[in-house]
Design an enzyme around this catalytic site. Structure first.
Site, PDB file in Angstrom:
ATOM      1  N   GLY A  70      16.120   9.359 -37.037  1.00 39.08           N
ATOM      2  CA  GLY A  70      15.538  10.045 -35.884  1.00 39.08           C
ATOM      3  C   GLY A  70      16.288   9.800 -34.601  1.00 39.08           C
ATOM      4  O   GLY A  70      16.287  10.632 -33.689  1.00 39.08           O
ATOM      5  N   ALA A  71      16.975   8.651 -34.499  1.00 40.87           N
ATOM      6  CA  ALA A  71      17.747   8.371 -33.295  1.00 40.87           C
ATOM      7  C   ALA A  71      18.887   9.366 -33.161  1.00 40.87           C
ATOM      8  O   ALA A  71      19.203   9.834 -32.062  1.00 40.87           O
ATOM      9  CB  ALA A  71      18.291   6.956 -33.334  1.00 40.87           C
ATOM     10  N   GLY A 130       0.812  -1.219   0.000  1.00 38.56           N
ATOM     11  CA  GLY A 130       0.000   0.000   0.000  1.00 38.56           C
ATOM     12  C   GLY A 130       0.843   1.266   0.000  1.00 38.56           C
ATOM     13  O   GLY A 130       1.742   1.449  -0.820  1.00 38.56           O
ATOM     14  N   GLY A 131       0.551   2.131   0.961  1.00 34.98           N
ATOM     15  CA  GLY A 131       1.300   3.385   1.077  1.00 34.98           C
ATOM     16  C   GLY A 131       2.774   3.168   1.302  1.00 34.98           C
ATOM     17  O   GLY A 131       3.609   4.010   0.957  1.00 34.98           O
TER      18      GLY A 131
END
Length: 577
Positions: free
Chosen positions: A434-435, A195-196
């Site tokens: 594009g790379a 959870g938290g």
């Protein structure tokens, strides 16, 4: 004959003498204790309560699970011979310390703010008191400009506290977010966190997770009750799961290794975004020749596969760094790109490098997000970056498009464009399309761009021959049918049967076609897949010999750091993915 009972190990010493603490002043003559000494004794008991509240049995239970207590963890992390400055010692219901320790300690002589859940007290659970303690600690770390380390070992919100436990998490979430980008934070995941207890540490800069630990939004029991699925804690939220997605940055064998990793990482990080990372004098000269890079590339490119031979780019990173030491970030995720911290000439520098040893160094979704996150961290904390390019481009395909490769690529490009620290580009071999355009070139803001003689920079890779020499290829392929017919006729005249003549002619023409197209490919690589045009346009500053890499890049790093003033981020806050 009586059966012997099994012996149970215990931390209790049956021979221990309970000595009463006397509150005397050196040189003081005998006296009768009074109200003052009673008050001192009560105060002393309060001082000791946080470290003794667990009791021997709870400490034993913690050890049986192969986990240290929070106090033992602090002792491992802090410098030998130093004491933690504990904050809010007993702030909690019934002065119990509220199952959370907050303190300032010394790590390699530096002040570091720490918190740790005390699982031996109420399973390290969270209530409103704990949330406020954490919020105060985070605010103090931001105010003092010191790093934060979290040692998470909590069962989650304290159920009897009701909404107070949730409010505690909310207060801690908010406070930690407010110092994000102000001071770096490192989170260790010990035990079982849900959870938290998962959200809070992931707000930090880095997460370190030992083997045999778990963290996730819900545990296996909840998954079973809601979805009907049988899944183990390790399959749901173990280190093998989180390290592949980038939720966990480092996987280590055990708790001691995690705390050592904290020290190792802190060695490269600044205290805050207002200062530079720690400079470390070195005996390794910047002018040192990098002959091993020369040997690596010679063996790779002189092999039968030539310039298509993959190799591990981390070898070059090692050769560039002082004494070969570097610290890789997220080493288990997206191995087609390497993100690391190192030093050159004593100055901390980041590395972002395409790794052709994995998937030809192509940039996929995971690699793009891994790069983007690391680049943004370096940008915030005044760390210069050396980019090392060797990629055939972004990974194509339906799976990548469906997964959002355009968005991931945009995240990486945005991070590069927004980069304010000194940054440099070394083109090792392939830089296509594009790379190249999105990988820290001069138009995107690079301070210095250099290339090895092995550079192949072009709009397209080898496939580009189909477009550049389309007329020649059309003529070659258009003549295939006629050549086969001519060859078949000649073979028949030579006495071969019609079937054999056609088969031989087809094979001969196929060999001819292959040779002719290979000549065009070689011409394409010779004329266009090289650094010549980029040099003529100023897209590359200079060609660098492999043995001179450390000298050239190290001198550029020193030069540009002289003109850079470390400071927190400012200006326009742009949208992010």
């Amino acid at each position: 004959m009586t059966k012997k009972s099994a012996l149970t190990p215990t931390l209790e010493n049956p021979f221990a003498q309970q000595a009463e603490v006397e509150f005397t002043v050196p040189g003081q003559i005998d006296y009768e204790p009074g109200l003052y000494e009673t008050a001192l004794k009560a105060g002393y008991d309060l001082q000791q309560r946080p470290s003794k509240a667990a009791g021997v049995k709870n400490v034993q239970k913690q050890h049986e699970k192969k986990r240290m207590t929070v106090w033992e963890r602090i002792q491992v992390l802090a410098d030998a011979g130093t004491e933690p400055k504990v904050l809010y010692q007993n702030w909690g219901p019934n002065l119990d310390g509220a199952s959370l320790v907050t303190a300032i300690i010394k790590v390699d002589g530096r002040d570091v703010a720490i918190y740790g859940h005390d699982f031996t007290v109420r399973a390290g659970s969270m209530d409103a008191t704990n949330g406020t303690k954490l919020a105060n600690l985070f605010a103090l770390a931001g105010k003092l400009g010191i790093p934060l380390v979290g040692m998470n070992d909590s069962a989650g919100a304290y159920i009897p506290a009701g909404v107070g436990g949730l409010d505690g998490y909310a207060e801690a979430f908010t406070a930690l977010r407010k110092i994000s980008g102000v001071v770096p934070s490192i989170m260790c995941m010990f035990g079982y966190n849900a959870g938290g207890g998962s959200y809070l540490p992931r707000q930090g800069s880095f997460i370190i997770q030992p083997n045999d630990t778990f963290f996730g939004l819900t545990g296996p029991g909840v998954v079973k009750s809601v979805l009907g699925e049988d899944v183990t804690a390790d399959e749901l939220g173990g280190p093998n799961v989180h390290s592949k997605t980038g939720v966990t940055d480092f996987v280590v064998p055990d708790e001691v290794a995690a705390l050592r990793k904290v020290k190792e990482l802190l060695n490269y990080l600044p205290d805050s975004a207002s200062v530079a990372p720690p400079f470390q004098p070195t005996s390794d000269p910047i002018s040192r020749k990098t002959w091993d890079v020369d040997i690596l590339l010679k063996k790779a490119f002189n092999s039968p596969t030539g310039f298509n031979t993959p190799f591990d780019i981390s070898i070059i990173i090692q050769q560039l760094c002082d004494h070969g030491d570097y610290f890789e970030i997220q080493p288990d995720r997206a191995r087609n790109t390497i993100c690391a911290l190192g030093r050159m000439g004593g100055n901390v520098v980041g590395f972002v490098a395409n790794n052709s040893a994995v998937a030809s160094g192509q940039i996929d979704i995971d690699a793009a997000y891994k790069n983007a996150r690391f680049i943004r961290f370096c940008n915030v904390y005044n760390i210069p970056i050396i980019f090392m390019e060797d990629t055939t481009g972004f990974l194509p395909g339906r799976e990548q498009e469906a997964g959002g490769i355009v968005q991931a690529g945009r995240a990486m490009l945005d991070a590069i464009v927004d980069l304010r620290t000194p940054r440099f580009l070394l083109i090792v071999r392939n830089a296509f399309g594009g790379a190249y355009a999105s990988f820290n070139n001069y138009p995107t803001g690079a301070d210095f761009v250099c290339a090895l003689p092995t550079t192949r920079l072009a709009v397209m890779g080898p496939a580009g021959v189909e477009y550049v020499y389309k007329d020649e290829i059309r003529n070659i392929r258009g003549s295939v049918k006629a050549r086969i017919a001519e060859g078949t006729a000649q073979n028949i005249k030579a006495g071969m049967s019609e079937a054999d003549a056609a088969t031989a002619a087809k094979a001969a023409v196929a060999e001819w076609q292959k040779a002719e197209e290979a000549v065009l490919s070689q011409r394409y690589e010779r004329e266009l897949m090289n650094p010549n045009e980029a040099l003529s346009l100023g897209s590359i500053s200079q060609i660098v010999m492999p043995s001179d890499l450390r000298k050239v890049l190290g001198e550029q790093l020193e030069l540009h750091l002289k003109g850079y003033t470390p400071a927190p981020m400012g200006g326009v806050q742009r949208e992010f993915h």
